[in-house]
Motif scaffolding. Structure first.
Motif, mmCIF file in Angstrom:
data_model
loop_
_atom_site.group_PDB
_atom_site.id
_atom_site.type_symbol
_atom_site.label_atom_id
_atom_site.label_comp_id
_atom_site.label_asym_id
_atom_site.label_seq_id
_atom_site.Cartn_x
_atom_site.Cartn_y
_atom_site.Cartn_z
ATOM 1 N N THR A 1 -4.573 -3.470 17.274
ATOM 2 C CA THR A 1 -4.597 -2.675 16.114
ATOM 3 C C THR A 1 -3.360 -1.820 16.271
ATOM 4 O O THR A 1 -2.778 -1.419 15.406
ATOM 5 N N MET A 2 -3.077 -1.248 17.430
ATOM 6 C CA MET A 2 -1.782 -0.613 17.671
ATOM 7 C C MET A 2 -0.475 -1.283 17.250
ATOM 8 O O MET A 2 0.441 -0.840 16.611
ATOM 9 N N ASP A 3 -0.639 -2.557 17.742
ATOM 10 C CA ASP A 3 0.563 -3.332 17.460
ATOM 11 C C ASP A 3 0.722 -3.706 15.916
ATOM 12 O O ASP A 3 1.798 -3.662 15.371
ATOM 13 N N ASN A 4 -0.365 -3.877 15.248
ATOM 14 C CA ASN A 4 -0.402 -4.272 13.842
ATOM 15 C C ASN A 4 0.112 -2.869 13.067
ATOM 16 O O ASN A 4 0.892 -2.932 12.067
ATOM 17 N N ALA A 5 -0.331 -1.615 13.728
ATOM 18 C CA ALA A 5 0.082 -0.513 12.904
ATOM 19 C C ALA A 5 1.605 -0.314 13.066
ATOM 20 O O ALA A 5 2.363 0.368 12.163
ATOM 21 N N GLY A 6 2.225 -0.504 14.426
ATOM 22 C CA GLY A 6 3.565 -0.321 14.625
ATOM 23 C C GLY A 6 4.311 -1.398 13.725
ATOM 24 O O GLY A 6 5.175 -1.056 13.130
ATOM 25 N N ALA A 7 3.920 -2.425 13.449
ATOM 26 C CA ALA A 7 4.653 -3.393 12.770
ATOM 27 C C ALA A 7 4.624 -3.073 11.357
ATOM 28 O O ALA A 7 5.647 -3.044 10.553
ATOM 29 N N ALA A 8 3.575 -2.485 10.814
ATOM 30 C CA ALA A 8 3.421 -2.040 9.392
ATOM 31 C C ALA A 8 4.257 -0.754 9.082
ATOM 32 O O ALA A 8 4.914 -0.818 8.087
ATOM 33 N N ILE A 9 4.443 0.117 10.107
ATOM 34 C CA ILE A 9 5.296 1.085 10.156
ATOM 35 C C ILE A 9 7.050 0.727 10.124
ATOM 36 O O ILE A 9 7.638 1.229 9.171
ATOM 37 N N GLY A 10 7.153 -0.351 10.797
ATOM 38 C CA GLY A 10 8.426 -0.878 11.008
ATOM 39 C C GLY A 10 8.855 -1.431 9.622
ATOM 40 O O GLY A 10 9.950 -1.318 9.055
ATOM 41 N N ASN A 11 7.859 -2.258 9.091
ATOM 42 C CA ASN A 11 8.147 -2.963 7.804
ATOM 43 C C ASN A 11 8.498 -1.977 6.765
ATOM 44 O O ASN A 11 9.284 -2.123 5.764
ATOM 45 N N ALA A 12 7.524 -0.706 6.589
ATOM 46 C CA ALA A 12 7.717 0.195 5.475
ATOM 47 C C ALA A 12 9.148 1.035 5.936
ATOM 48 O O ALA A 12 9.728 1.330 4.826
ATOM 49 N N ALA A 13 9.442 1.196 7.062
ATOM 50 C CA ALA A 13 10.750 1.962 7.353
ATOM 51 C C ALA A 13 11.776 1.028 6.790
ATOM 52 O O ALA A 13 12.889 1.563 6.170
ATOM 53 N N SER A 14 11.826 -0.087 7.106
ATOM 54 C CA SER A 14 13.014 -1.178 6.642
ATOM 55 C C SER A 14 12.872 -1.236 5.351
ATOM 56 O O SER A 14 13.935 -1.252 4.622
ATOM 57 N N ASP A 15 11.860 -1.322 4.606
ATOM 58 C CA ASP A 15 11.717 -1.383 3.062
ATOM 59 C C ASP A 15 12.380 -0.053 2.503
ATOM 60 O O ASP A 15 12.978 -0.244 1.409
ATOM 61 N N ALA A 16 11.997 1.135 3.026
ATOM 62 C CA ALA A 16 12.465 2.383 2.867
ATOM 63 C C ALA A 16 14.177 2.367 2.560
ATOM 64 O O ALA A 16 14.745 2.921 1.841
ATOM 65 N N LYS A 17 14.531 1.887 3.805
ATOM 66 C CA LYS A 17 16.023 1.731 3.984
ATOM 67 C C LYS A 17 16.559 0.852 2.919
ATOM 68 O O LYS A 17 17.885 1.280 2.561
ATOM 69 N N ASN A 18 15.989 -0.429 2.636
ATOM 70 C CA ASN A 18 16.784 -0.947 1.828
ATOM 71 C C ASN A 18 16.687 -0.606 0.428
ATOM 72 O O ASN A 18 17.619 -0.700 -0.432
ATOM 73 N N SER A 19 15.407 0.118 0.169
ATOM 74 C CA SER A 19 15.348 0.753 -1.310
ATOM 75 C C SER A 19 16.668 1.784 -1.423
ATOM 76 O O SER A 19 16.917 1.892 -2.354
ATOM 77 N N THR A 20 16.518 2.716 -0.400
ATOM 78 C CA THR A 20 17.420 3.668 -0.479
ATOM 79 C C THR A 20 19.009 3.199 -0.585
ATOM 80 O O THR A 20 19.678 3.861 -1.271
ATOM 81 N N GLY A 21 19.374 2.220 0.129
ATOM 82 C CA GLY A 21 20.586 1.618 0.238
ATOM 83 C C GLY A 21 20.852 0.999 -1.269
ATOM 84 O O GLY A 21 21.936 1.287 -1.796
ATOM 85 N N ALA A 22 19.873 0.212 -2.103
ATOM 86 C CA ALA A 22 20.198 -0.068 -3.282
ATOM 87 C C ALA A 22 20.246 1.020 -4.184
ATOM 88 O O ALA A 22 21.162 0.957 -5.040
ATOM 89 N N ALA A 23 19.512 2.079 -4.075
ATOM 90 C CA ALA A 23 19.577 3.163 -4.905
ATOM 91 C C ALA A 23 20.842 3.787 -4.665
ATOM 92 O O ALA A 23 21.844 4.332 -5.837
ATOM 93 N N LEU A 24 21.472 3.860 -3.396
ATOM 94 C CA LEU A 24 22.903 4.656 -3.360
ATOM 95 C C LEU A 24 24.023 3.598 -3.940
ATOM 96 O O LEU A 24 24.872 4.287 -4.586
ATOM 97 N N ASP A 59 23.405 1.686 -6.593
ATOM 98 C CA ASP A 59 23.515 1.634 -7.901
ATOM 99 C C ASP A 59 24.069 3.163 -8.613
ATOM 100 O O ASP A 59 24.824 3.071 -9.424
ATOM 101 N N ALA A 60 23.710 4.058 -7.535
ATOM 102 C CA ALA A 60 24.463 5.291 -7.924
ATOM 103 C C ALA A 60 25.976 5.417 -8.013
ATOM 104 O O ALA A 60 26.640 5.861 -8.842
ATOM 105 N N GLY A 61 26.462 4.920 -6.916
ATOM 106 C CA GLY A 61 27.884 4.799 -6.790
ATOM 107 C C GLY A 61 28.485 3.810 -7.977
ATOM 108 O O GLY A 61 29.554 4.140 -8.457
ATOM 109 N N ASN A 62 27.847 2.644 -8.340
ATOM 110 C CA ASN A 62 28.157 1.903 -9.471
ATOM 111 C C ASN A 62 28.103 2.773 -10.871
ATOM 112 O O ASN A 62 29.044 2.619 -11.536
ATOM 113 N N SER A 63 27.218 3.614 -10.902
ATOM 114 C CA SER A 63 27.174 4.208 -12.394
ATOM 115 C C SER A 63 28.277 5.326 -12.177
ATOM 116 O O SER A 63 28.851 5.769 -13.420
ATOM 117 N N ILE A 64 28.738 6.171 -11.131
ATOM 118 C CA ILE A 64 29.553 7.027 -10.859
ATOM 119 C C ILE A 64 31.041 6.179 -11.256
ATOM 120 O O ILE A 64 31.919 6.810 -12.046
#
Length: 96
Positions: free
Chosen positions: A64-87, A89-94
């Protein structure tokens, strides 16, 4: 608990040995030995069952702890990718 009962029974049997014939003493001693062996076998089985249950519980908790750690890692990676894409897009708009 059973071991205490077996020991008490063995002591009572041992105390009564002095009043018995040699054949009765041998039978009583054999019965006491068997009671002690049975109590030890029961205690050993209980310890083994408890150890097996603990191993299963800890294994399940570890998974259970391994699965929770993997889920947190995946969520952090997704957040990083989304933030990078948003930045980007913001740079392109500027630039436009």
């Amino acid at each position: 608990m059973k071991k205490c009962i077996a020991i008490a029974g063995t002591l009572m049997i041992g105390a009564s040995l002095a009043a018995c014939s040699p054949a009765a003493q041998n039978e009583t001693a054999q019965a006491a030995g068997q009671m002690s062996a049975d109590a030890n076998a029961t205690m050993s089985a209980a310890v083994n069952d408890t150890d097996a249950a603990a191993d299963r519980a800890f294994g399940s908790a570890e998974a259970t702890m391994d699965n929770a750690g993997a889920a947190i890692g995946n969520a952090a990676s997704d957040a990083k990718n989304s933030t990078g894409a948003a930045l980007k897009d913001a740079g392109n708009s500027i630039e436009e």
